[in-house]
Structure formats: structure tokens, C-alpha cells
Design an enzyme around this catalytic site. Sequence first.
Site, PDB file in Angstrom:
ATOM      1  N   TYR A  28       5.376  -5.136  -2.608  1.00 56.43           N
ATOM      2  CA  TYR A  28       4.054  -4.966  -1.994  1.00 56.43           C
ATOM      3  C   TYR A  28       2.950  -5.155  -3.028  1.00 56.43           C
ATOM      4  O   TYR A  28       1.912  -5.754  -2.737  1.00 56.43           O
ATOM      5  CB  TYR A  28       3.956  -3.580  -1.350  1.00 56.43           C
ATOM      6  CG  TYR A  28       2.579  -3.243  -0.842  1.00 56.43           C
ATOM      7  CD1 TYR A  28       2.099  -3.807   0.343  1.00 56.43           C
ATOM      8  CD2 TYR A  28       1.746  -2.375  -1.544  1.00 56.43           C
ATOM      9  CE1 TYR A  28       0.827  -3.513   0.807  1.00 56.43           C
ATOM     10  CE2 TYR A  28       0.475  -2.079  -1.084  1.00 56.43           C
ATOM     11  CZ  TYR A  28       0.023  -2.642   0.089  1.00 56.43           C
ATOM     12  OH  TYR A  28      -1.245  -2.355   0.541  1.00 56.43           O
ATOM     13  N   GLU A  29       3.171  -4.649  -4.236  1.00 53.10           N
ATOM     14  CA  GLU A  29       2.164  -4.736  -5.301  1.00 53.10           C
ATOM     15  C   GLU A  29       2.218  -6.063  -6.055  1.00 53.10           C
ATOM     16  O   GLU A  29       1.527  -6.239  -7.044  1.00 53.10           O
ATOM     17  CB  GLU A  29       2.340  -3.566  -6.275  1.00 53.10           C
ATOM     18  CG  GLU A  29       2.013  -2.227  -5.640  1.00 53.10           C
ATOM     19  CD  GLU A  29       2.180  -1.054  -6.582  1.00 53.10           C
ATOM     20  OE1 GLU A  29       2.931  -1.171  -7.595  1.00 53.10           O
ATOM     21  OE2 GLU A  29       1.574  -0.003  -6.310  1.00 53.10           O
ATOM     22  N   GLU A  86       3.681   9.035  -9.348  1.00 56.60           N
ATOM     23  CA  GLU A  86       3.918   7.699  -9.896  1.00 56.60           C
ATOM     24  C   GLU A  86       3.992   6.656  -8.787  1.00 56.60           C
ATOM     25  O   GLU A  86       3.424   5.585  -8.902  1.00 56.60           O
ATOM     26  CB  GLU A  86       5.210   7.695 -10.718  1.00 56.60           C
ATOM     27  CG  GLU A  86       5.587   6.358 -11.310  1.00 56.60           C
ATOM     28  CD  GLU A  86       4.663   5.891 -12.423  1.00 56.60           C
ATOM     29  OE1 GLU A  86       4.661   4.679 -12.707  1.00 56.60           O
ATOM     30  OE2 GLU A  86       3.942   6.710 -13.011  1.00 56.60           O
ATOM     31  N   VAL A  90       5.462   3.757   1.982  1.00 54.94           N
ATOM     32  CA  VAL A  90       5.926   3.916   3.361  1.00 54.94           C
ATOM     33  C   VAL A  90       6.191   2.509   3.901  1.00 54.94           C
ATOM     34  O   VAL A  90       5.380   1.600   3.706  1.00 54.94           O
ATOM     35  CB  VAL A  90       4.877   4.649   4.233  1.00 54.94           C
ATOM     36  CG1 VAL A  90       5.314   4.696   5.683  1.00 54.94           C
ATOM     37  CG2 VAL A  90       4.619   6.050   3.694  1.00 54.94           C
ATOM     38  N   GLY A  96       0.620   4.382   9.449  1.00 55.26           N
ATOM     39  CA  GLY A  96      -0.259   4.811  10.524  1.00 55.26           C
ATOM     40  C   GLY A  96       0.313   5.946  11.359  1.00 55.26           C
ATOM     41  O   GLY A  96      -0.293   6.359  12.345  1.00 55.26           O
ATOM     42  N   GLY A  98       1.187   8.909   9.886  1.00 56.76           N
ATOM     43  CA  GLY A  98       0.970  10.151   9.160  1.00 56.76           C
ATOM     44  C   GLY A  98       2.024  10.453   8.106  1.00 56.76           C
ATOM     45  O   GLY A  98       2.048  11.556   7.541  1.00 56.76           O
ATOM     46  N   GLY A 100       2.555   8.926   5.026  1.00 55.01           N
ATOM     47  CA  GLY A 100       1.972   9.006   3.683  1.00 55.01           C
ATOM     48  C   GLY A 100       1.205  10.307   3.497  1.00 55.01           C
ATOM     49  O   GLY A 100       1.311  10.971   2.460  1.00 55.01           O
ATOM     50  N   ASN A 127      -6.223  -2.534  -3.615  1.00 57.40           N
ATOM     51  CA  ASN A 127      -5.540  -1.907  -2.480  1.00 57.40           C
ATOM     52  C   ASN A 127      -6.523  -1.077  -1.645  1.00 57.40           C
ATOM     53  O   ASN A 127      -6.451   0.146  -1.594  1.00 57.40           O
ATOM     54  CB  ASN A 127      -4.378  -1.056  -2.999  1.00 57.40           C
ATOM     55  CG  ASN A 127      -3.439  -0.638  -1.900  1.00 57.40           C
ATOM     56  OD1 ASN A 127      -3.743  -0.717  -0.720  1.00 57.40           O
ATOM     57  ND2 ASN A 127      -2.266  -0.175  -2.302  1.00 57.40           N
ATOM     58  N   TYR A 134      -6.951   7.563   0.605  1.00 57.90           N
ATOM     59  CA  TYR A 134      -7.041   8.644  -0.383  1.00 57.90           C
ATOM     60  C   TYR A 134      -8.401   9.328  -0.333  1.00 57.90           C
ATOM     61  O   TYR A 134      -8.492  10.553  -0.415  1.00 57.90           O
ATOM     62  CB  TYR A 134      -6.774   8.116  -1.792  1.00 57.90           C
ATOM     63  CG  TYR A 134      -5.381   7.553  -1.983  1.00 57.90           C
ATOM     64  CD1 TYR A 134      -4.270   8.115  -1.354  1.00 57.90           C
ATOM     65  CD2 TYR A 134      -5.166   6.449  -2.790  1.00 57.90           C
ATOM     66  CE1 TYR A 134      -3.000   7.607  -1.534  1.00 57.90           C
ATOM     67  CE2 TYR A 134      -3.894   5.931  -2.982  1.00 57.90           C
ATOM     68  CZ  TYR A 134      -2.818   6.512  -2.356  1.00 57.90           C
ATOM     69  OH  TYR A 134      -1.565   5.998  -2.533  1.00 57.90           O
TER      70      TYR A 134
END
Length: 161
Positions: A28-29, A86, A90, A96, A98, A100, A127, A134
Site C-alpha cells: 500500500y505504501e 509502528e 486494515v 470504513g 471502524g 482502524g 496519505n 487521525y
Amino acid sequence: MSSQLRIAPAAEGDAALVLSFIRKLAEYEKMSDHVVATEEQIREHVFGAHPVAEVLLAYWAEEPVGFALYFRDFSTFLGQAGIYLEDLFVEPEHRGKGIGKALLVQLARIAVERGYGRLQWSVLDWNAPSIQFYRSLGAVALDEWTGYRLSGEALDRLAER
């Protein structure tokens, strides 16, 4: 929290699952080529005689769908330990719901139960969905700080001085 969601600490038998989530997060990253960790290393460093990290697993209807890998850090300014998150991941098809947030809630509970002073993490600056998420939880960006890292040859060279 949905009755389909369960958050539980990982056990030694979950080492392969933890590594699979690490690889999915790296994908993903756009950093898959950086993952060199092995299942044996995860087993040793997370579940071995002297663990340096802990893992929470998220299950949706008993299917593993996410994880949080974290460890204790220390703030000299607070004079207290804290949790450094770290990795948080998900599965895309379960975002979506809940999950995370539930992982972060559990980490906050662990920090409070242990008498820690904070929960901290980093997020890639591109991101935007995670940053917005957050901030919605009350997290504050530490924009005045720049992270640095020594690894590989640079770490070896410094150690040899």
C-alpha cells in the site's frame, strides 16, 4: 463496536499472519522492496524470550482483517513511557467499518492502563485519508519535527568510527 469485530493480542502462531500484514502495508505504501523481515524474525522479536514489540490483530466475523504493531518508547520531557505505533493496516475491503479506530482505541486503553503518557506514530505525507482519520480522533501533527534514520551501510559506517 460491531459484534462482528474482535481485537485480540497476537500469539506466536500468528507470526506468518503478522508478516503478511506487514507485506500488505508495504505494498500500500509502495515500499514492498523494503521488506526483508522473515517469519522467524517476527517470531523472535515479537513473541520470543525478549520481545521488543507487540501486535494486536483485528478480526471481522473471525476473519483476520487488520493489525497494529507497536512498542514502548520513552519521553524524557514527560518522564513517562509511551506507545509508538509502528504499523497500522486494515484490509482495503474492510475499511470504513471502524476497524482502524477500534485498534487505536485499544492501543489508547493499553497506554492508559499501563500509565503511559502518550500514543504516537508517523504517517506518510501523501496519505491524506489516514491523516484526515487521525485528525478526526484528535491526533495532532508534529509538523515541526523531521524524522531521521540510519540503516544499512550508513549505520555500519557510523558504528565503525
